[in-house]
Write a protein that holds these residues in place. Sequence first.
Motif, PDB file in Angstrom:
ATOM      1  N   ILE A 100       0.837  -1.206   0.000  1.00  0.00           N
ATOM      2  CA  ILE A 100       0.000   0.000   0.000  1.00  0.00           C
ATOM      3  C   ILE A 100       0.871   1.255   0.000  1.00  0.00           C
ATOM      4  N   SER A 101       1.868   1.274   0.879  1.00  0.00           N
ATOM      5  CA  SER A 101       2.729   2.455   0.988  1.00  0.00           C
ATOM      6  C   SER A 101       3.518   2.691  -0.292  1.00  0.00           C
ATOM      7  N   ALA A 102       4.100   1.620  -0.836  1.00  0.00           N
ATOM      8  CA  ALA A 102       4.880   1.762  -2.072  1.00  0.00           C
ATOM      9  C   ALA A 102       3.988   2.204  -3.223  1.00  0.00           C
ATOM     10  N   GLY A 103       2.764   1.678  -3.262  1.00  0.00           N
ATOM     11  CA  GLY A 103       1.837   2.085  -4.316  1.00  0.00           C
ATOM     12  C   GLY A 103       1.496   3.558  -4.231  1.00  0.00           C
ATOM     13  N   ALA A 104       1.248   4.036  -3.011  1.00  0.00           N
ATOM     14  CA  ALA A 104       0.913   5.452  -2.831  1.00  0.00           C
ATOM     15  C   ALA A 104       2.078   6.347  -3.231  1.00  0.00           C
ATOM     16  N   VAL A 105       3.305   5.934  -2.890  1.00  0.00           N
ATOM     17  CA  VAL A 105       4.482   6.739  -3.228  1.00  0.00           C
ATOM     18  C   VAL A 105       4.741   6.704  -4.733  1.00  0.00           C
ATOM     19  N   GLU A 106       4.580   5.536  -5.342  1.00  0.00           N
ATOM     20  CA  GLU A 106       4.827   5.417  -6.781  1.00  0.00           C
ATOM     21  C   GLU A 106       3.852   6.282  -7.579  1.00  0.00           C
ATOM     22  N   ILE A 107       2.599   6.321  -7.155  1.00  0.00           N
ATOM     23  CA  ILE A 107       1.588   7.107  -7.866  1.00  0.00           C
ATOM     24  C   ILE A 107       1.878   8.599  -7.764  1.00  0.00           C
ATOM     25  N   GLU A 108       2.361   9.025  -6.616  1.00  0.00           N
ATOM     26  CA  GLU A 108       2.712  10.444  -6.429  1.00  0.00           C
ATOM     27  C   GLU A 108       4.116  10.502  -5.832  1.00  0.00           C
ATOM     28  N   PHE A 109       5.107  10.340  -6.690  1.00  0.00           N
ATOM     29  CA  PHE A 109       6.480  10.204  -6.211  1.00  0.00           C
ATOM     30  C   PHE A 109       7.092  11.548  -5.833  1.00  0.00           C
ATOM     31  N   SER A 110       7.814  11.520  -4.724  1.00  0.00           N
ATOM     32  CA  SER A 110       8.686  12.625  -4.337  1.00  0.00           C
ATOM     33  C   SER A 110       9.713  12.041  -3.372  1.00  0.00           C
ATOM     34  N   PRO A 111      10.923  12.580  -3.343  1.00  0.00           N
ATOM     35  CA  PRO A 111      11.942  12.043  -2.418  1.00  0.00           C
ATOM     36  C   PRO A 111      11.499  12.013  -0.956  1.00  0.00           C
ATOM     37  N   PRO A 112      10.823  13.063  -0.440  1.00  0.00           N
ATOM     38  CA  PRO A 112      10.390  12.981   0.967  1.00  0.00           C
ATOM     39  C   PRO A 112       9.413  11.832   1.220  1.00  0.00           C
ATOM     40  N   ARG A 113       8.519  11.576   0.266  1.00  0.00           N
ATOM     41  CA  ARG A 113       7.579  10.459   0.431  1.00  0.00           C
ATOM     42  C   ARG A 113       8.312   9.124   0.319  1.00  0.00           C
TER      43      ARG A 113
END
Length: 290
Positions: free
Chosen positions: A203-216
Amino acid sequence: MAFPSPASNQKWRDCLCKTEPKRVKIRTVSILVALTLVPAAISENQEEPTEDRQHEREELGVNAYTAPSIERIFAQLDQLRPLPFDQLKRELPQSIVAGREHKGLVFGGLIADGFLIVEAERKNLVENFGRVLMEQARALGVGDRVMRHSASLTELGRRGEWQQVRQELISTQTDVEQAMIELRDEKMAHLISLGGWLRGLEISAGAVEIEFSPPRAKLLAQPDLADYFGAELKTLPPTLAHLPLFEKIRASIKKLQPILGKSPEALTRADIGLIRMEASGLNEAIRRGE
């Protein structure tokens, strides 16, 4: 027989008026002292069982990782809000014919699915989640532990009291963990946690991949958890460790360890995509029992 004179009666009443406040004051102080001492006595009596329970947890290897970290996962998902629910959701599990260890992995993943529903505040899904949670708990033999939480989750979700729903999820896993401790079945506590971590990672990786940024992306630097579960899988009994599903989980975690162990600032979009792909593949395998 002589009766007291009116003057004597008045003196007696005056005396009572002077002494009664003192009596009331003494009684009040006594009650306050008692109310102060009773909680202290109760606390003192309860302290030993709490220490015994903690000792039992540590003896069985149940610690901050083996329960993981419902609150840790919630905290992580909080930082990734708003979550793209429709892109991260999946169907809740159906009843499966499988070994108890496999059911433990499924149950852990279901708890993580509950996190997603709560974070996205989907009222319409809470009732079905509570029903499936109850079914899976019965399959694990912990239905009695979960029944109260399931009903409360449903009611609180209907009312939109999401903070309380979160607390019920935390309490649910705590109670299931305690049931495993009482059965002296620490391996099941580890496997439930592993299932929850893998789904939470997806879930976390999916959320970050969809809206990627280094802090996320930094939020996915989890070398401690990857190393912990990697080591724990090596302690499984041979009959369990060599089942195809557990060999697959062990191989994938070994593949993920160097990525999750990178410096948080070094995680790239490609890394996040690989984390999601590996976690998703494992979660599908757990569902299918492969």
